[in-house]
Design a protein around this motif. Structure first.
Motif, PDB file in Angstrom:
ATOM      1  N   ASP A  65       0.934  -1.210   0.006  1.00  0.00           N
ATOM      2  CA  ASP A  65      -0.015  -0.093   0.115  1.00  0.00           C
ATOM      3  C   ASP A  65       0.855   1.289   0.030  1.00  0.00           C
ATOM      4  N   LEU A  68       2.255   2.077  -3.311  1.00  0.00           N
ATOM      5  CA  LEU A  68       1.016   2.406  -4.267  1.00  0.00           C
ATOM      6  C   LEU A  68       1.096   3.978  -4.594  1.00  0.00           C
ATOM      7  N   SER A  70      -1.561   5.748  -5.648  1.00  0.00           N
ATOM      8  CA  SER A  70      -2.757   6.121  -5.421  1.00  0.00           C
ATOM      9  C   SER A  70      -3.027   6.191  -3.736  1.00  0.00           C
ATOM     10  N   GLU A  71      -2.347   5.546  -3.119  1.00  0.00           N
ATOM     11  CA  GLU A  71      -2.617   5.432  -1.541  1.00  0.00           C
ATOM     12  C   GLU A  71      -1.857   6.332  -0.814  1.00  0.00           C
ATOM     13  N   ARG A  72      -0.795   7.220  -1.742  1.00  0.00           N
ATOM     14  CA  ARG A  72       0.221   8.049  -1.121  1.00  0.00           C
ATOM     15  C   ARG A  72      -0.493   9.185  -0.212  1.00  0.00           C
ATOM     16  N   VAL A  74      -3.365   9.222   1.332  1.00  0.00           N
ATOM     17  CA  VAL A  74      -3.657   8.805   2.559  1.00  0.00           C
ATOM     18  C   VAL A  74      -2.734   8.091   3.610  1.00  0.00           C
ATOM     19  N   ASN A  75      -1.668   7.782   3.169  1.00  0.00           N
ATOM     20  CA  ASN A  75      -0.704   7.466   3.908  1.00  0.00           C
ATOM     21  C   ASN A  75       0.248   8.713   4.494  1.00  0.00           C
TER      22      ASN A  75
END
Length: 184
Positions: A65, A68, A70-72, A74-75
């Protein structure tokens, strides 16, 4: 005595060589420590250095995750919140998180923890309160043995002046000429 403070943050992110199998999850370990350097103006000795561990937190995160794109977002918010909980100022978050992503992108296995080490480096330097000259008239103070020297007045802030200089100054302005501290 006047003290000059400076503070900056140093961070390092590496993937540890210690093996910790956790399936697809990687251990993210954030360690934060404080290093205080005290430089005394009147001392020829090396600075006094104190190192104190402030905190350490471990998180299990899914390495795939983090990798990814696309998850940056949120992370990034998650990592930023964790750094804030540890007392790291917001303007220091971006460089630390960028290093974290770089290590995560290069990580080959989630079995090796990612270690974020943050050092808060504070430097304290005492400024010379025993000035060799009067800040008002700019004349050097005479040696203590000289009986003909003008009287020297010590302010509560520890700055020194010729008495014939500071008394008229204080009649006009009640503040120390150097540090602006009120002697009352």
């Amino acid at each position: 005595m006047s003290i000059e403070y400076s503070r900056y943050y140093d961070s390092n992110v590496v993937q540890s060589s210690e093996h910790h199998p956790n399936g697809e999850k990687v251990i993210l370990q954030i360690k934060i420590s404080s290093m205080v350097e005290i430089h005394r103006h009147d001392s020829d000795n090396d600075p006094t250095v104190t190192i104190e561990e402030i905190g350490e937190r471990n998180y299990l995160i899914n390495l795939s995750d983090v990798k990814l794109f696309s998850e940056r977002m949120v992370n990034t918010l998650y990592f930023s919140c964790q750094l804030r909980l540890l007392g790291v100022p917001r303007d220091e978050h971006q460089p630390i998180i960028a290093k974290l992503y770089q290590v995560a992108d290069e990580a080959v296995s989630p079995e090796y923890p990612i270690v974020v080490t943050i050092r808060v480096i504070s430097k304290r330097r005492s400024l010379d309160s025993q000035t060799p000259s009067c800040a008002i008239c700019l004349e050097n103070f005479a040696d203590e043995e000289d009986v003909d020297q003008p009287l020297i007045t010590h302010m509560p802030c520890a700055h020194r002046y010729h008495q014939h200089c500071i008394v008229p100054w204080l009649a006009i302005n009640p503040l120390c000429p150097l540090c602006r501290q009120n002697p009352n």
